[in-house]
Design an enzyme around this catalytic site. Structure first.
Site, short mmCIF file in Angstrom:
data_model
loop_
_atom_site.label_atom_id
_atom_site.label_comp_id
_atom_site.label_asym_id
_atom_site.label_seq_id
_atom_site.Cartn_x
_atom_site.Cartn_y
_atom_site.Cartn_z
N CYS A 422 12.68 5.46 -5.08
CA CYS A 422 12.24 4.19 -5.66
C CYS A 422 11.82 4.34 -7.12
CB CYS A 422 11.10 3.61 -4.83
SG CYS A 422 9.64 4.65 -4.72
N HIS A 466 5.35 3.39 -2.81
CA HIS A 466 6.53 2.72 -3.35
C HIS A 466 6.32 2.39 -4.82
CE1 HIS A 466 10.37 0.80 -2.89
NE2 HIS A 466 9.92 -0.41 -3.23
N ASP A 482 12.45 -5.69 -7.22
CA ASP A 482 12.49 -4.37 -6.59
C ASP A 482 13.95 -3.94 -6.44
OD1 ASP A 482 12.12 -2.05 -5.23
OD2 ASP A 482 11.11 -2.93 -3.49
#
Length: 693
Positions: A422, A466, A482
């Site tokens: 991520c 995250h 995202d």
């Protein structure tokens, strides 16, 4: 019994001291240095030798040398381990050294007192339900040591039973004070523990967050308070727990801006505060309680946009929640989030410039790609959507073990490796968006949560850490984008576990974690049941704040007032006092008699009814001789049993006996007592009637 400070310590007390020493010191091993552990081990082994009769008491020179060595060692390492840890080690060493050199009862009482201090000190750091039960058991042992000082003839089970009874009798008063007593803030600040920090850091590099996927540690729990009474929170794709905002990038590492760091340092004295929406506004809101595990950091967790009424929590300008003190214990705080609230509808020039900055001579290929997006998509909203689609259209992969990158990190990731975590995708999107002229920043936190349907709460673990991006758009403020959702949509929609159960690096550092039970339904059910109990403990004990106190009192009293609270306390004190008085025997007419005396008097009363009364002040042995003279010819067995009973009674009351001798005499006395009661009832009355006729 009066205090005899110079008396010799009994073996019963020495035994309890050995057990209690290990029980008190073992929970503090994380705070103890290697030198402290070594000195404690020496002291314990020496005391075992004394208990077994193998060695004598240590010379004062040895004890003095150990004390001086311990003091020098602590002075050398105190700056590394922190002031509080140094003080904890000093108390541990004092306890151990006093333990090895004790010779009289006055020393035992000092050790017991220090033991209570160490138990309380441990409870400051270890407050889970299991830890509390464990420390309660240790307190029972420590109290048993004190009881053995005054009841040195009792056996070990009697000492422990009496100690447990004392602790249980104190619990009602403790519960009453816990519920009724006002919640006071800390009177002082605890010095820094220098404890290892866990979870997210205020600096993020490409591999940092991926390391957390190896950890099964619990980060925090969340319980939602919905208007309809349900506990189900938003969908998993909406559970973005904001923790840190990164705006500075030097080509390798993302960091917080110095301005926000300065605000954090001054937060205790100059509390920042954001304006919450009006109560009558049409903005939807979400109410929930967060129970944070100890991270030894100050940042907290909340959904956008989060506000808290906790006195120890402040709302920062970058829409984060921040604690005024490090979270060194479990911390419970209430949050209200407004998901529809616009964050920074207008952006000042400095903030805009900050979120457009790029390091010089960094990632030229990505810079060129961003400029190309700006040329092809003049509208910022369309442009950022095109960048998001770029990740889905190209051959990119999501992995927990990404390939290494060189000096031009983002170029290597976007154009060479095409596989990452991520942090890789968020960094690339921020860089491209800034290069195209859109203010963008990175946000780190946690995404998702494991729902426990039995207790109605969410558990968020470290492996759920995250990173995502926030893009500022005119009229819309900061908007979350995202890119991970474009590469691995199941990671966001269904949670981390649904995507990475088969990955070899997932929970690699936690091979014995109970999270591995998820693949076995009945074991997973058992795991969640235990977790639910711990959650309720956190909510109703550790998180018992002023609001929950008022809720409990309202259920008990209706309208809460100082008069009703005073009456409740007075009534409760009376009930508790009466219960303790009853168990102490204060309501009994023969309260001065112990069980031994009671049984002896029962037999004497039976004999008195048969015409053989005991004279006032008559010694047990003389009375036994009188009974033998009257009954020796008629019922010789009764006479012999009573003579043996009297001998056992005298031995237990007046003779110095060892623990084994006491137990043997008590068993013998009990057998004779039951046999005499039966024989006096059956035979003795008939024999006496014949004698009178």
């Amino acid at each position: 019994m009066t205090d005899n400070f110079d008396a010799i310590i009994s073996r019963n007390t020495l035994f309890w001291l050995l057990v209690t020493n290990v029980a008190i010191l073992s929970p503090l091993y994380q705070q103890a240095t290697l030198w402290s552990i070594g000195i404690c081990a020496i002291c314990f082994v020496w005391r075992v030798g004394i208990f077994l009769g193998k060695v004598a008491a240590p010379p004062k020179l040895l004890v003095t040398s150990l004390a001086i060595g311990a003091a020098i060692t602590l002075a050398l390492v105190s700056s590394e381990i922190g002031l509080l840890n140094a003080l904890v080690n000093l108390l541990i060493l004092g306890y151990a050294l006093k333990y090895i050199e004790m010779r009289q009862l006055r020393d035992v009482k000092a050790i017991v007192l220090v033991g209570y201090f160490l138990i309380g000190l441990t409870l400051l750091d270890q407050q889970s339900m299991l830890d509390t039960l464990h420390l309660l058991a240790v307190a029972v042992l420590n109290t048993g040591v004190l009881i053995s000082v005054y009841q040195d003839k009792s056996n070990k089970a009697a000492n422990l039973s009496f100690s447990l009874k004392i602790i249980l009798q104190s619990l009602p008063l403790a519960i009453l004070l816990f519920v009724v007593f006002p919640r006071l803030g800390p009177l002082w600040l605890v010095p820094n523990m220098k404890t290892a920090k866990t979870g997210l850091s205020d600096e993020v590099s490409f591999g940092d967050i991926s390391k957390l996927t190896r950890s099964a540690e619990l980060a925090f729990r969340v319980g939602f308070d919905n208007p309809d009474g349900s506990s189900l929170g938003p969908a998993n794709q909406d559970l973005y727990w904001r923790t840190l905002v990164m705006e500075n990038y030097d080509g390798k590492t993302w960091r917080q801006d110095p301005s926000i760091q300065q605000i954090q340092r001054q937060a205790y004295f100059n509390k920042p505060m954001r304006q919450a929406p009006a109560a009558n506004s049409n903005n939807s809101k979400i109410d929930y309680v967060v129970i944070s595990e100890p991270s030894h950091q100050k940042w907290l967790y909340g959904l956008d946009e989060a506000f808290s009424n906790n006195d120890q929590v402040v709302e920062l300008a970058d829409y984060r929640l921040y604690s005024l003190r490090p979270v060194d214990q479990r911390m419970s705080y209430r949050v209200t989030s407004y998901p529809d609230q616009i964050m920074d509808k207008k952006l000042d020039r400095n903030t805009k410039q900050l979120n457009l900055e790029l390091p010089p001579n960094s990632n030229p290929k990505t810079l060129e790609l961003g400029l190309q997006f700006a040329k092809d998509y003049p509208d910022p909203q369309t442009r950022i959507n095109a960048m998001m689609n770029y990740f889905a259209e190209q051959a990119y992969y999501y992995t927990l073990s990404p390939p290494s990158v060189g000096e031009q990190q983002i170029d290597d990731f976007l154009f060479e490796n095409r596989a990452g975590f991520c942090a890789h995708y968020a960094s690339a999107l921020v860089f491209m968006a800034r290069a195209s002229g859109i203010p963008t920043r990175m946000v780190t936190g946690y995404q998702g949560g494991e729902y426990n349907a039995k207790a109605g709460y969410y558990s968020v673990y470290q492996y759920m850490a995250h990173a995502w991006t926030e893009v500022w758009l005119e009229g819309q403020g900061w908007q979350r984008f995202d890119p991970t959702a474009m590469i691995a949509p199941q990671r966001v929609l269904d949670g981390f576990d649904a995507t990475f159960d088969s990955q070899s690096s997932y929970l690699q550092d936690s091979p014995f974690s109970t999270l591995h039970m998820k693949q076995y339904p009945w074991l997973n059910e058992l795991r969640q049941q235990f977790a639910s109990v711990d959650y309720y403990w956190s909510v109703w004990v550790l998180g018992f704040d002023e609001q929950r106190k008022q809720q409990v009192l309202a259920k008990l009293l209706g309208d809460v007032s100082s008069t009703k609270i005073a009456l409740l306390m007075m009534f409760s004190f009376i009930i508790i006092a009466l219960i303790i008085a009853y168990y102490a025997g204060l309501f009994s007419t023969d309260r001065q008699q112990d069980p031994l005396n009671k049984r002896y008097q029962i037999i004497c009363q039976r004999l008195a009814k048969k015409g053989i009364a005991r004279q006032q002040g008559q010694a047990p042995s003389d009375y036994a001789a009188a009974v033998s003279a009257h009954l020796g010819a008629l019922t010789p067995q009764v006479a012999a049993d009573f003579t043996a009973l009297s001998s056992a009674y005298v031995a237990l009351k007046y003779q110095p006996l060892t623990a084994s001798q006491i137990q043997q005499q008590q068993q013998h006395f009990s057998q004779l007592y039951h046999r005499l009661r039966l024989r006096l009832f059956r035979n003795c009355s008939c024999a006496l009637q014949q004698q009178s006729s």
